[in-house]
Design an enzyme around this catalytic site. Structure first.
Site, short mmCIF file in Angstrom:
data_model
loop_
_atom_site.label_atom_id
_atom_site.label_comp_id
_atom_site.label_asym_id
_atom_site.label_seq_id
_atom_site.Cartn_x
_atom_site.Cartn_y
_atom_site.Cartn_z
N ARG A 1 -0.49 -1.53 -0.64
CA ARG A 1 0.57 -2.52 -0.44
C ARG A 1 0.69 -2.95 1.01
NH1 ARG A 1 6.83 -1.24 -2.26
NH2 ARG A 1 7.81 -3.16 -1.48
N HIS B 1 4.08 9.54 12.43
CA HIS B 1 4.64 8.57 13.39
C HIS B 1 5.88 9.09 14.11
CE1 HIS B 1 1.88 5.49 12.25
NE2 HIS B 1 2.32 5.40 11.00
N HIS C 1 -3.02 3.69 9.68
CA HIS C 1 -2.22 3.53 10.90
C HIS C 1 -2.57 4.64 11.89
CE1 HIS C 1 0.23 1.63 7.66
NE2 HIS C 1 0.40 0.70 8.59
N ASP D 1 -3.07 5.02 2.57
CA ASP D 1 -2.93 3.58 2.77
C ASP D 1 -4.23 2.96 3.26
OD1 ASP D 1 -2.73 4.85 5.18
OD2 ASP D 1 -0.78 4.05 5.71
N ASP E 1 -5.53 8.06 8.06
CA ASP E 1 -4.54 7.05 7.68
C ASP E 1 -4.95 5.72 8.31
OD1 ASP E 1 -1.88 5.54 7.90
OD2 ASP E 1 -1.23 7.35 6.85
N LYS F 1 7.74 5.80 -1.18
CA LYS F 1 8.24 6.36 -2.44
C LYS F 1 7.87 7.84 -2.54
CE LYS F 1 9.41 2.17 -3.82
NZ LYS F 1 10.83 1.75 -3.86
#
Length: 540
Positions: free
Chosen positions: A268, A139, A176, A262, A174, A29
């Site tokens: 989420r 990414h 990830h 995140d 992050d 978002k």
């Protein structure tokens, strides 16, 4: 680590980013950046930093890393025509996780613009810390979208930093793995990548402790794989010693810090258990090294947590305490229920990171670093982008009798409203560019802020109200009297030598004509006058 001096903070925000959407049910978002900015403004943090609206990056800037075919495809693909280009969608991985949406390339250009602008200002010594929460899209690959990321603004910004800095340290917090950035610099020692991330059956599946780089880049990729449930104390116990060791060993002259949110508790898509204060402690610690730093956003999919964390981290960057109460005049407060406070608190989830496991990882990392030499030398390294000269203008090479192609001219056209003045903007630039590297055509720092102090201005002033000229800033005169400027209408760019002699001091062909710049004197005041058709303008 020395005493921390007062920092010059530049903050980049483009309000247009909030209107883009990846789709109703998509976890990414862009509106979260607008929510962050509202908190930043309503807490009054703007008073201690300079806020800029960055210019969107150009296609040439994006293709410093990405392929032409890929960027062209991002500019053409839309939700309505995806079915007609399935082959290219598959080739460039545009589809499920990375859907096509209206204005896709424009969104990428705007998100990258702030990162590139921040890198340019760090290069010129105009700030100590640059912040772009819309960036950090780590990414994206050279010709492939991945993990909600289409353009890798981090790689583009690092390429700009490498023009002025011998060594760049990239730190990623992050949840990830920062696979796109690591892959881009996997074979070089000019950039060290350091990523703290969840590893295992988790996207993107890379970032093993044994992924250390190859060739010249061997031992310059550092990965710290973590397990689920890592909390503030555990994270701090590994982050600070590893970062300290890497900084001491690598000796970077600039740091890029990706602050994906995140890794916060309750995300989420995440599985870490960090509080907003634990997350911000990473920025607080890196800031103490007093090394120029580019701070970027990244992941984060519970937007009420993301915006609160990044607003708090903006306060940490400028050295101001805020919260825990939310500002009463913030229009987004309804998002922050039921607690309606600034803090993001950890949960009671299990921490699967044992002390033995963490110590084993740290020992392996330190052993890898000790196996190679310390900070690499770069005397014989080629500076990225030096051989690209499509936009560089050399007056002595211009032929006034030769027609300039429309394609060449179009590259320099800017929107009518690109240079809008702002009532709270006031700055005088005095840039020093390292002689051994030379100016980059991608250094855009003179192109987004208007000088308010009219006694020290070098501005293009509108005289004819029928022409949509705006006030345009360009570099102040240096010792040789050289300056350049950009004109919005038919004149694309003028490079002039402000010598004290009368007569024509600069000419530059546009289309099939040549327009000139002439000095005028009125007592002790000297200005330059030019004419395009019936439209007149001066530089004072």
């Amino acid at each position: 680590m020395t005493a921390e001096p007062k920092k010059r903070i530049n903050y980049f925000y483009d309000h247009a980013l909030g209107i883009f959407t990846h789709g109703t049910n998509h976890p990414m978002k862009p509106f979260r950046v607008r929510m962050t900015h509202n908190l930043v403004m309503n807490y009054g943090l703007c008073k201690k930093m300079e806020i800029f609206r960055p210019k969107p990056s150009t296609i040439d800037e994006l293709t410093q890393f990405h392929t032409d075919d890929y960027i062209n495809f991002l500019g053409k693909v839309t939700p309505s025509n995806m079915e007609t280009c399935i082959k290219d969608c598959t080739r460039f991985n545009v589809g499920d996780d990375c859907p096509a949406f209206d204005g896709l390339l424009e969104y990428c250009r705007r998100a990258t613009g702030g990162s590139l602008e921040g890198a340019a200002r760090l290069n010129q010594g105009l700030c100590d810390i640059a912040v772009n929460w819309a960036g950090g899209l780590h990414h994206a690959k050279k010709q492939e979208a991945s993990g909600f990321c289409y353009v890798n603004d981090i790689v583009v910004a690092i390429l700009e930093l490498l023009r002025y800095h011998k060594r760049v340290l990239y730190i990623d917090i992050d949840i990830h793995h920062g696979d796109g950035v690591e892959e881009a610099f996997y074979t070089t020692d000019r950039v060290m990548t350091l990523s703290f991330h969840n590893f295992g059956e988790y996207f993107p599946g890379t970032g093993d402790i044994h992924d250390i780089g190859i060739g010249k880049g061997k031992y310059y990729s550092v990965n710290f794989p973590l397990r689920e449930g890592v909390d503030d104390m555990t994270y701090k116990s590994v982050f600070e010693p590893v970062v300290s060791h890497v900084v001491e060993w690598y000796k970077p002259s600039v740091i890029v810090l990706q602050c994906g949110a995140d890794s916060l508790s309750g995300d989420r898509l995440g599985c870490f258990n960090l509080s907003s204060k634990g997350h911000a402690d990473c920025i607080r610690f890196v800031k103490k090294f007093n090394i120029p730093m580019l701070v970027l956003g990244g992941g984060g999919y519970t937007i009420r947590n993301v915006s609160r964390a990044w607003a708090y981290e903006t306060a940490v960057i400028i050295g101001q305490e805020i919260g825990p109460e939310l500002p009463s005049n913030n229009s987004d407060n309804d998002y922050f229920g039921p607690e309606y406070t600034l803090d993001v608190h950890p949960s009671n989830m299990e921490n699967k990171n044992t002390r033995e496991y963490l110590e084993k990882i740290m020992i392996t990392i330190f052993e890898n670093l000790d196996r190679s030499r310390h900070a690499p030398s770069v005397q014989i390294q080629e500076i990225p982008g030096k051989n690209i000269a499509s936009d560089e203008i050399h007056e002595e090479e211009d032929d006034p009798d030769k027609r300039i192609s429309q394609q060449h001219c179009d590259k320099h056209i800017v929107p009518d409203n690109e240079y809008e003045d702002s009532s709270d903007e006031e700055s005088i630039y005095n840039s020093i560019i390292p002689a051994e590297y030379g100016p980059s055509k991608y250094v855009r720092s003179y192109r987004h802020k208007i000088i308010k102090n009219r006694s020290q201005k070098n501005l293009l002033r509108r005289l004819d109200s029928t022409v949509k000229y705006s006030d345009i800033i360009y570099p102040q005169n240096n010792n040789n009297g050289q300056f350049s400027m950009e004109v919005i209408d038919e004149v694309i760019m003028v490079e002039a030598n402000s010598s004290k002699t009368d007569g024509i001091v600069a000419t530059y062909p546009v289309h099939d004509k040549v327009y000139s710049l002439k000095p005028r004197r009125n007592g002790s005041i000297r200005s330059y006058y030019g004419q395009v058709g019936s439209s007149k303008w001066t530089v004072t």
